[in-house]
Motif scaffolding. Structure first.
Motif, short mmCIF file in Angstrom:
data_model
loop_
_atom_site.label_atom_id
_atom_site.label_comp_id
_atom_site.label_asym_id
_atom_site.label_seq_id
_atom_site.Cartn_x
_atom_site.Cartn_y
_atom_site.Cartn_z
N CYS A 148 -26.29 41.81 67.02
CA CYS A 148 -24.82 41.81 66.97
C CYS A 148 -24.18 41.83 68.35
O CYS A 148 -23.02 41.43 68.50
CB CYS A 148 -24.30 42.98 66.13
SG CYS A 148 -24.50 44.61 66.90
N GLY A 149 -24.89 42.31 69.37
CA GLY A 149 -24.34 42.33 70.72
C GLY A 149 -23.24 43.33 70.95
O GLY A 149 -22.51 43.25 71.95
N CYS A 150 -23.09 44.29 70.04
CA CYS A 150 -22.01 45.28 70.14
C CYS A 150 -22.52 46.63 70.63
O CYS A 150 -23.70 46.95 70.49
CB CYS A 150 -21.36 45.50 68.77
SG CYS A 150 -20.56 44.07 68.03
N THR A 151 -21.62 47.42 71.15
CA THR A 151 -21.90 48.83 71.41
C THR A 151 -22.03 49.55 70.07
O THR A 151 -21.32 49.22 69.11
CB THR A 151 -20.76 49.45 72.23
OG1 THR A 151 -20.75 48.86 73.53
CG2 THR A 151 -20.91 50.97 72.36
N SER A 152 -22.94 50.51 70.00
CA SER A 152 -23.08 51.37 68.82
C SER A 152 -22.65 52.78 69.17
O SER A 152 -23.15 53.35 70.15
CB SER A 152 -24.53 51.40 68.33
OG SER A 152 -24.97 50.14 67.89
N LEU A 153 -21.71 53.32 68.41
CA LEU A 153 -21.29 54.69 68.62
C LEU A 153 -22.34 55.65 68.09
O LEU A 153 -23.11 55.32 67.19
CB LEU A 153 -19.95 54.95 67.92
CG LEU A 153 -18.76 54.09 68.35
CD1 LEU A 153 -17.53 54.44 67.51
CD2 LEU A 153 -18.47 54.25 69.83
N GLY A 154 -22.39 56.85 68.67
CA GLY A 154 -23.30 57.87 68.17
C GLY A 154 -24.10 58.52 69.27
O GLY A 154 -23.93 58.26 70.46
N CYS A 175 -17.20 43.74 83.73
CA CYS A 175 -18.04 42.86 82.91
C CYS A 175 -18.40 43.54 81.59
O CYS A 175 -18.27 44.75 81.44
CB CYS A 175 -19.31 42.50 83.68
SG CYS A 175 -20.22 43.93 84.29
N GLN A 176 -18.84 42.74 80.64
CA GLN A 176 -19.24 43.24 79.33
C GLN A 176 -20.73 42.98 79.13
O GLN A 176 -21.32 42.10 79.75
CB GLN A 176 -18.42 42.57 78.23
CG GLN A 176 -16.93 42.86 78.36
CD GLN A 176 -16.09 42.27 77.25
OE1 GLN A 176 -16.53 41.38 76.51
NE2 GLN A 176 -14.86 42.74 77.13
N SER A 177 -21.33 43.76 78.24
CA SER A 177 -22.77 43.67 78.01
C SER A 177 -23.06 43.10 76.63
O SER A 177 -22.16 42.74 75.88
CB SER A 177 -23.41 45.06 78.16
OG SER A 177 -23.13 45.86 77.03
N ASP A 178 -24.33 43.06 76.30
CA ASP A 178 -24.75 42.67 74.95
C ASP A 178 -25.05 43.90 74.10
O ASP A 178 -25.84 43.85 73.16
CB ASP A 178 -25.97 41.75 75.00
CG ASP A 178 -25.62 40.36 75.51
OD1 ASP A 178 -24.46 39.94 75.34
OD2 ASP A 178 -26.49 39.69 76.09
N GLY A 179 -24.41 45.01 74.44
CA GLY A 179 -24.54 46.24 73.66
C GLY A 179 -25.09 47.41 74.46
O GLY A 179 -25.01 48.55 74.01
N CYS A 180 -25.65 47.14 75.64
CA CYS A 180 -26.21 48.21 76.46
C CYS A 180 -25.12 48.95 77.23
O CYS A 180 -24.19 48.32 77.72
CB CYS A 180 -27.20 47.65 77.48
SG CYS A 180 -28.71 46.98 76.76
N PRO A 181 -25.27 50.29 77.36
CA PRO A 181 -24.40 51.00 78.30
C PRO A 181 -24.90 50.69 79.72
O PRO A 181 -25.92 51.18 80.16
CB PRO A 181 -24.61 52.47 77.93
CG PRO A 181 -25.96 52.52 77.28
CD PRO A 181 -26.16 51.19 76.62
N THR A 182 -24.18 49.82 80.41
CA THR A 182 -24.60 49.28 81.70
C THR A 182 -23.73 49.86 82.80
O THR A 182 -22.51 49.78 82.72
CB THR A 182 -24.51 47.74 81.68
OG1 THR A 182 -25.26 47.25 80.57
CG2 THR A 182 -25.05 47.14 82.97
N VAL A 183 -24.37 50.42 83.81
CA VAL A 183 -23.66 51.08 84.91
C VAL A 183 -23.96 50.39 86.23
O VAL A 183 -24.78 49.46 86.28
CB VAL A 183 -24.05 52.58 84.98
CG1 VAL A 183 -23.67 53.30 83.69
CG2 VAL A 183 -25.55 52.75 85.27
N SER A 184 -23.35 50.84 87.29
CA SER A 184 -23.63 50.28 88.61
C SER A 184 -24.99 50.78 89.11
O SER A 184 -25.46 51.85 88.70
CB SER A 184 -22.55 50.69 89.61
OG SER A 184 -22.69 52.06 89.96
N PRO A 185 -25.65 50.02 89.98
CA PRO A 185 -26.92 50.48 90.55
C PRO A 185 -26.80 51.84 91.24
O PRO A 185 -27.70 52.67 91.13
CB PRO A 185 -27.29 49.37 91.54
CG PRO A 185 -26.65 48.14 90.96
CD PRO A 185 -25.35 48.62 90.39
#
Length: 198
Positions: A107-113, A165-175
């Motif tokens: 689905c490429g979405c963020t999942s809450l929880g 930017c947006q991700s494919d569902g991952c919580p993505t942060v800066s290096p």
């Protein structure tokens, strides 16, 4: 338009060269109360399920993506330690306006929880941590390859009102921020709780 960062797909990169670290001091009273409420619930969950009871990670997806919304919360001192930017899933759209959430594979979405942060590994984006969904709203996280990782398209400093930017569902942060998170995770003898909420 900001670039995209994928979890298990090729990323389109929008580079940002920002090195000064910033910590958000612009939470509203309502946002602070909400953060405190989730932290209190996280502390109870951590005690009951043998998680790290010193700190947890909380992500408030109701905040703009250009504002710090990934919080490192000290559960013993009941206080915010630091915060940073984090991307949300675009739900397979070129650009997701607003927020949508999903838990279906692909689905490429963020999942809450709530999530248990697993062991580190070296993946497509370098250092990453497996995530295990603990609720019915995110229990497909592992099968979806949803992981905590970094990408250069996520700046270090807040850029609101601009979006990141947006991700494919991952919580993505800066290096830079992932390095800070990794220092805490690597010292933890117990699993660390990550909670994504709206």
């Amino acid at each position: 338009m900001p670039g995209f960062t994928g979890c298990d797909s090729k990323a389109e990169v929008n580079h940002h060269k920002v090195y000064k670290e910033a910590t958000s001091n612009n939470l509203t009273d309502k946002e602070r109360a909400k953060l405190h409420s989730y932290a209190a619930a996280a502390a109870v969950y951590a005690r009951q399920h043998q998680f790290n009871t010193t700190f947890c990670f909380l992500i408030d997806m109701s905040r703009p993506s250009g504002a710090n919304r990934f919080f490192v919360y000290n559960l013993q001192k009941d206080s915010l330690e630091t915060d940073g930017l984090v991307a949300h899933g675009r739900c397979n759209e070129n650009w997701l306006e607003g927020r949508k959430y999903g838990n279906v594979v692909g689905c490429g979405c963020t999942s809450l929880g709530r999530y248990k942060i697993g062991n580190p590994y070296s993946g497509r984006f370098g250092l990453a941590y497996k995530l295990y969904g603990l609720d019915t709203s995110n229990n497909n996280a592992y099968n979806r390859f949803v992981v905590l990782h970094s990408h250069e398209c996520v700046p270090v400093n807040e850029v609101a009102p601009n979006e990141i930017c947006q991700s494919d569902g991952c919580p993505t942060v800066s290096p830079v921020f992932l390095t800070k998170l990794a220092r805490k995770l690597d010292k933890s003898a117990k699993p660390v709780l990550l909670w994504i909420y709206d």
